[in-house]
Every structure is written in C-alpha cells, then in structure tokens.
Design an enzyme around this catalytic site. Structure first.
Site, PDB file in Angstrom:
ATOM      1  N   ASP A  82       0.798  -1.223   0.000  1.00 56.40           N
ATOM      2  CA  ASP A  82       0.000   0.000   0.000  1.00 56.40           C
ATOM      3  C   ASP A  82       0.831   1.273   0.000  1.00 56.40           C
ATOM      4  OD1 ASP A  82       0.721  -0.916   2.602  1.00 56.40           O
ATOM      5  OD2 ASP A  82      -0.652   0.518   3.505  1.00 56.40           O
ATOM      6  N   GLU A 139      -0.682  -1.945   5.139  1.00 57.35           N
ATOM      7  CA  GLU A 139       0.253  -1.947   6.274  1.00 57.35           C
ATOM      8  C   GLU A 139       0.210  -0.647   7.054  1.00 57.35           C
ATOM      9  OE1 GLU A 139       3.642  -1.204   8.687  1.00 57.35           O
ATOM     10  OE2 GLU A 139       3.309  -0.118   6.802  1.00 57.35           O
ATOM     11  N   GLU A 140      -0.107   0.445   6.358  1.00 58.19           N
ATOM     12  CA  GLU A 140       0.007   1.778   6.955  1.00 58.19           C
ATOM     13  C   GLU A 140      -1.144   2.109   7.905  1.00 58.19           C
ATOM     14  OE1 GLU A 140       2.546   3.565   6.832  1.00 58.19           O
ATOM     15  OE2 GLU A 140       3.697   2.986   5.069  1.00 58.19           O
ATOM     16  N   HIS A 369       7.969   8.572   4.380  1.00 63.87           N
ATOM     17  CA  HIS A 369       6.756   9.342   4.675  1.00 63.87           C
ATOM     18  C   HIS A 369       6.950  10.835   4.420  1.00 63.87           C
ATOM     19  CE1 HIS A 369       4.463   6.167   7.236  1.00 63.87           C
ATOM     20  NE2 HIS A 369       5.344   5.577   6.446  1.00 63.87           N
TER      21      HIS A 369
END
Length: 405
Positions: A82, A139-140, A369
């Site tokens: 993702d 996952e995030e 990020h």
C-alpha cells in the site's frame, strides 16, 4: 547456488524489475484499495508458473512454490503493497499519477523485490519444501496483516517461520541491519472526550463546568505517566496529536465538550497495559475533580514487533554471506515506529531485516513518509537476491543448517 550467482541471475532481469517498481509507484493505491497492484502481482506470479491465491483480506495475494527436492518444511516471505496519503513532490518521470497519494514508504520496492525473488525461485526451484510469497495490503495503520491472519492464512498456508524486509533511508546500498528481540514499538491510539455544561466564559464562568481546564491538566499529567509509572529502563511515548473544542467564531463561550486524541508507543505488553490503565485513570480522575464527564477509548492498533532469535540469526547469516560482516549491523537501535508485520510474528516465529536505501554523495537523503522520498532502484536486485538466498539457506537440501555458500 552461491549468493553471487543468484545476484548475477537476477541482475539479468533488472530492467524488468525497475519497470515493475516504477509502474507501481506511478499508480499508488492506499490500504485495502490495492486492486491494480494486487492484479499486477497475481499476473506476474501466474506468468512464472507459481500457484497464486488472490482476494485474501480483500486485496492480498499469496504465491505458493514447492521445491523440486524432497522436504516438508515451509517458510513465508512477506512484502507490503500500500501507498500513503501524501502529495508527491519528486518531479520524477515515474512520479505518482494519483493526486494526494504516493509510495512514500517504499512498498513499491518491497513488492518488486519479492516478485524478483519469486521469479528466480520459480525458474530455479533447487530447494526442499515450500515457500509462500505473501503480498500484504494495508500496512500503513489499517491492519492489513491482522486481516490476513484473521482470515486464516497460517491455517491455509502453514509455515514454520516468516520473514520481512524494509528499506532504510540514510544507510548505504549494500547495508543490512537487524536485531534480535524487540525491534519496533507497539503503536496504539487513544481518545478522551471531556464533557461539561459550557457557559459564558466572559460574564459567568463560575456557573460553568469547564472541560477545557480538565483537558489542560490532562495533557500535562499524561506525560507524568512515562516518568512515574513506566520502569526507568523501559522506553515508552505518549503524544497528543489532536485537540478539538468550541467554535473559533465564539471564543467567549466555554465549550460543552473537548476531544483529546493521541498515540502511545511501547515495547512490552506490560508497559502497554500500564499506559492504557493510567491514561484512563488520569482522565477520569481529573474530570471527576472538575465535575465533568469523561469518555475514554484505547485502541491497541499494532503490537510490538519481536524478532525471534533463531530467525534473526538466519537472516544475519544470509546478509553476511552476501555483503560481508562489515556491512551488516546485527544490533540496530530500537525504533518507536510501528510495523504491522508484528501481527504475523505474534503467530509464527519470524524476523525483519532492514536494507539500506542509499545516501547521496553529500550525505543527504529523503526520509520515509515525506513528499520527496523515492525507493532506490539500485537495491532491487540485491533485495530480490537476498530473499532467494534466504530460501536457499532455509530450505536447500532439506537442511536448514546448510548455508548457500
């Protein structure tokens, strides 16, 4: 086959791996929406003759490959797929084509490296046993690993051990890092809603029960939990990330409700329970003193990531065989960042290794990020070869103690 031979064989397909990675990067999909990405993964696996199961936890994919040598052992390799809700600002030719979304954590690279290993192993299944390639959604912070576990992946695809890999900006190409035991923190979220009567803050504040006072004391008191309730040798964090109350157009009005929300990070179940209990007690106690109400919610979002010693030693041995002892750090620092691979290592022994994403000549790099981050294509072959070498180490000749080289 030795690691350098595996590297050379995968290097021959580097152009395809780069193309796959950049295609995924240009079309980012966030948690549980990885429809295009999972279709690409499933198509590639099937093209290479790998038994493929898709639609797991919505968009998850698992490939199954049996070696041509006898053996009953089975292991799993996991990659996440993702993207994040971030507007990309790299300006690269393969930059995101989706407004507000980008692969800012390198999951496009993680997916591609595991695909590269799957292709190599499908063409060279000189091992005994079974390897499962797990391509995980969400996952995030959305619990994709938990969703796969809850759907019974370890019952459908039984394994003895599971392994993960994540890129590490700021470390050179060819570097690997890992540690035994606790590695990444459990990442939880909490919300407190303080309620009062509200009132006229200028004319009659004495007639109001004021939740803003409770909130102010709570934010400060929450930090005392770390210093006075958590053992001094334990690491933990409580942070406030959201405050909401009243209307900006009426600053003279005491609001009837204040919402405070934040995160809690821990490395042990005991400390996790301490933070949950004390946050509740502090919030409720302060509210009671001021005559206000309190609603408290604590969500155990992601457990701490624990790396089993045996699997960590195996991962380290493979890395040392590939790049040399001087490029492998077996005691990297703990990090308070979360990783939902922990849901899988709660169920099966496992470990995670970090792979260097590179550093520019001037020492600079773009961190995860952030809008300028991009996965380094120069480590695709190395990462794929690492995975293939790990399978060789674990399953070759049905002897887990026989290294590839």
């Amino acid at each position: 086959m030795r690691s350098n031979e595996i590297l050379a064989a995968i290097k021959a397909h580097e152009g395809e791996l780069v193309a796959i990675r950049r295609d995924i990067h240009a079309h980012p999909e966030t948690g549980f929406e990885e429809v295009r990405t999972s279709a690409l993964v499933a198509r590639k696996l099937r093209d290479w003759g790998i038994e493929t199961h898709d639609g797991i936890a919505g968009t998850g994919v698992i490939g199954t490959l049996k070696g041509r040598r006898p053996g009953q052992r089975a292991i799993a390799l996991r990659a996440d797929m993702d993207a994040l809700h971030i507007e990309e600002r790299t300006g690269l030719p393969h930059r995101s084509t989706v407004p507000g979304k980008m692969h800012a954590c390198g999951h496009d690279g993680h997916t591609t490296m595991l695909l590269g290993a799957a292709r190599y192993l499908a063409q060279n299944p000189d091992f005994g046993g079974t390897v499962y390639f797990i391509f995980q959604p969400a996952e995030e912070g959305q619990g994709g690993a938990a969703a796969m576990v809850n759907e019974g992946i370890f019952e459908r695809f039984p394994v003895e051990a599971i392994y993960g890999m994540h890129n590490q900006p700021g470390q050179p190409v060819g570097w690997f890092g890992l540690r035994s035991g606790a590695m990444k923190a459990g990442a939880d979220s909490w919300t407190v809603t303080f309620g009062g009567t509200g009132g006229h803050g200028g004319a009659k504040p004495h007639l109001a029960t004021d939740p803003t006072i409770v909130q102010a004391h709570f934010v400060l008191a929450a930090q005392n939990i770390i210093g006075r309730n958590v053992p001094p040798l334990e690491s933990a964090v409580i942070s406030v990330g959201h405050l909401a109350a009243g209307a900006i157009g009426s600053p003279n009005i005491i609001p009837t409700e204040v919402v405070v929300a934040g995160t809690a990070r821990t490395f042990s179940p005991a400390t996790r329970s301490i933070l949950e209990r004390r946050l509740r007690e502090v919030a409720e106690g302060l509210a009671s003193i001021q005559g206000c109400s309190c609603r408290f919610a604590y969500e155990r979002t992601t457990p701490p990531l624990f790396c089993a010693p045996e699997q960590t030693d195996i991962m380290a041995a493979v890395a040392v065989a590939m790049v040399g002892k001087e490029m492998v750090n077996t005691n990297i620092p703990l990090t308070l960042g979360g990783e939902d691979f922990a849901f899988m290592t709660e169920r099966r022994p496992g470990s995670m290794i970090m792979i260097g994403n590179g550093v520019k000549a001037d020492g600079s790099f773009h961190n995860l990020h952030t809008p300028l981050y991009d996965f380094n294509d120069n480590i695709l072959v190395l990462g794929a070869a690492y995975w293939a070498s790990l399978v060789c180490r674990e399953l070759r000749f049905n002897d887990k103690n026989l290294p590839c080289d």
